[in-house]
Motif scaffolding. Structure first.
Motif, mmCIF file in Angstrom:
data_model
loop_
_atom_site.group_PDB
_atom_site.id
_atom_site.type_symbol
_atom_site.label_atom_id
_atom_site.label_comp_id
_atom_site.label_asym_id
_atom_site.label_seq_id
_atom_site.Cartn_x
_atom_site.Cartn_y
_atom_site.Cartn_z
ATOM 1 N N THR B 59 9.612 -2.494 1.706
ATOM 2 C CA THR B 59 8.261 -2.186 2.176
ATOM 3 C C THR B 59 7.271 -3.269 1.771
ATOM 4 O O THR B 59 7.245 -3.691 0.611
ATOM 5 N N VAL B 108 4.573 3.439 -3.343
ATOM 6 C CA VAL B 108 4.787 4.247 -2.140
ATOM 7 C C VAL B 108 5.829 5.306 -2.454
ATOM 8 O O VAL B 108 6.771 5.055 -3.205
ATOM 9 N N THR B 110 8.176 8.201 -0.307
ATOM 10 C CA THR B 110 8.559 8.686 1.031
ATOM 11 C C THR B 110 9.155 10.095 0.920
ATOM 12 O O THR B 110 9.537 10.518 -0.171
ATOM 13 N N PHE B 119 4.225 11.147 3.266
ATOM 14 C CA PHE B 119 4.283 9.802 2.686
ATOM 15 C C PHE B 119 3.060 9.661 1.775
ATOM 16 O O PHE B 119 1.965 10.099 2.140
ATOM 17 N N VAL B 121 0.770 6.994 -0.914
ATOM 18 C CA VAL B 121 0.494 5.614 -1.349
ATOM 19 C C VAL B 121 -0.497 5.642 -2.506
ATOM 20 O O VAL B 121 -1.499 6.371 -2.452
ATOM 21 N N LYS B 156 8.074 5.311 9.948
ATOM 22 C CA LYS B 156 7.773 4.966 8.554
ATOM 23 C C LYS B 156 6.555 4.035 8.495
ATOM 24 O O LYS B 156 5.668 4.218 7.650
ATOM 25 N N ILE B 160 3.085 4.991 6.605
ATOM 26 C CA ILE B 160 2.612 4.216 5.448
ATOM 27 C C ILE B 160 1.229 3.636 5.740
ATOM 28 O O ILE B 160 0.353 3.629 4.877
ATOM 29 N N THR B 164 -2.018 4.476 3.592
ATOM 30 C CA THR B 164 -2.732 3.364 2.936
ATOM 31 C C THR B 164 -4.218 3.384 3.299
ATOM 32 O O THR B 164 -5.073 3.157 2.439
#
Lengths: 220, 199
Positions: B59, B108, B110, B119, B121, B156, B160, B164
């Motif tokens: 990632t 991160v 998952t 998810f 962050v 994904k 993410i 974020t």
């Protein structure tokens, strides 16, 4: 004989479909029977609570309730538009959880000016989620060179619980509360092709909550 | 026909790939705030402006441009005058505070790791805050957190990116809410008031 068979099939379909309806209960609390008045320029904003760790009130549900309330004369400002316009005071970390915090926020001239500029009179907090509470049965599907299919039966229960709290941003008081509980069972019958018989639990909760909330407000 | 089937398979398999490379270039909303009469210089080092977080080997999250957009909005809500500078020799003589932001870590999580349907962050920032003469005031550790509502049907990368952006918005909220609550900043502010009164 043909009519009897048709009646039997129709009865069976009705029984199955009636099994797919949700049971919805609404509890309402208001300090007075009077509707909540707002003038034709004033708007309502419906926001979802997102500060809990294990769930968050989904935007789809907020939009659904917003559409129900808008279908009357009440103007509803989209959630994200309000959150962006008043950034960062209605983020999960900063959103007021109670009236004392709201009062402190509204004492800030810039925030009050923004709320006034947007013509927001009432804020509705929606808090809740839809969860799968129980599952049963089994279904197996297979595919081969000659074709494929499913065989079996599965069922699951869904429960939607949402609470709406109405805050008056002018008088800084709570105007009322609504709680909706909606539950129902969905089925999946595997008879070569999988046949889903879904109970629209969340949709029922949205319709009931939206319509009841709409009846709270009266445009002068 | 075989080609089409092959193409469909590749598309499906690409959807299942576990690597993600995300670039955040979201423009964040302006903050609603009453700024204090302070002149601040924000020193944006190259490493901060081009920061790419690599929470794991699969990632990469490029938050450089996104976090600068965010800080421009947030700091302008805190201070009356804000200068974004790239080196110390650009500091104006009127500056009261010099702030150097940096990213300590990006993490991160998952659904396969946290067993939740989301998810997550985390971005850990550090703000090095100095007075105009270079005297250190404090180093403020500022964590920010974001999560997706759920991971249903989300790729994904999309998930993410969404988490974020929420984490960056949270960083702005944390900054606005807590900056003037930092004890060292509070002390520094009260000393500035005393200085101004004695002039």
């Amino acid at each position: 004989m043909k009519i009897r068979t048709l009646n039997f099939q129709l009865g069976l379909v009705l029984i199955i479909l009636s099994g797919c309806s949700a049971t919805t209960t609404i509890d309402e609390y208001r300090p007075t029977d009077q509707p909540i008045f707002l003038n034709s320029d004033e708007k309502v904003v419906i926001l979802g609570r997102r500060d809990a760790g294990h769930y968050e009130t989904d935007r789809e549900f907020i939009e659904c309730v917003g559409k129900k309330v808008t279908s009357g004369e009440v103007k509803v400002l989209p959630e994200q538009q309000f959150i962006d316009a008043i950034y960062p005071w209605f983020e999960p970390r900063t959103a007021p959880k109670g009236l004392p915090r709201l009062k402190r926020l509204m004492q800030q001239r810039s925030i009050k000016a923004k709320v006034d500029a947007l013509s927001i009179r009432y804020l509705v907090w929606l808090d809740g989620s839809t969860e799968t509470t129980g599952q049963g049965g089994s279904m197996s599907c297979a595919i081969g060179p000659g074709g494929g299919g499913c065989l079996g039966f599965a069922q699951w229960d869904k429960l939607s619980v949402y609470e709406a709290t109405v805050w008056d941003l002018e008088e800084l008081v709570e105007k009322g509360r609504l709680r909706v509980d909606s539950e129902g069972t969905s089925y999946l019958i595997g008879a070569v092709a999988p046949i889903p018989l879904l109970t629209p639990v969340k949709n029922d909760a949205c319709n009931s909550l939206g319509n009841q909330l709409k009846s709270f407000f009266s445009v002068e | 026909m075989k080609r089409i089937v092959g193409l469909v398979l590749i598309v499906f398999l690409a959807g299942c790939s576990s690597s993600a490379s995300v670039k955040i270039s979201t423009v964040f909303p302006s903050v609603v705030s009453e700024s204090k009469p302070i002149n601040a210089s924000i020193l944006i080092e190259d490493s901060f402006a081009t920061y790419v977080g690599a929470p794991n080997k699969n990632t990469k999250i490029d938050i450089g441009a996104g976090q600068i957009n965010l800080l421009k909005s947030a700091f302008s809500g805190l201070f009356e005058t804000v200068d974004f500078i790239t080196s110390l020799d650009q500091i104006s003589p009127e500056t009261d505070l010099i702030i150097t932001p940096s990213v300590l870590e990006v993490q991160v999580s998952t659904p396969s790791e946290n067993y939740l349907n989301v998810f997550e962050v985390w971005i850990k920032y550090n703000l090095e805050i100095k007075a105009a003469d270079g005297t250190p005031i404090t180093n403020w550790f500022m964590p920010a957190y974001g999560k997706t509502p759920d991971s249903f049907m989300a790729s994904k990368e999309n998930a993410i990116e969404q988490a974020t952006v929420i984490a960056l918005r949270d960083a702005g909220a944390k900054l606005m809410l807590d900056f003037y609550r930092i004890p060292a900043i509070n002390d520094w502010l009260s000393r500035q008031n005393i200085k101004q009164e004695s002039r």
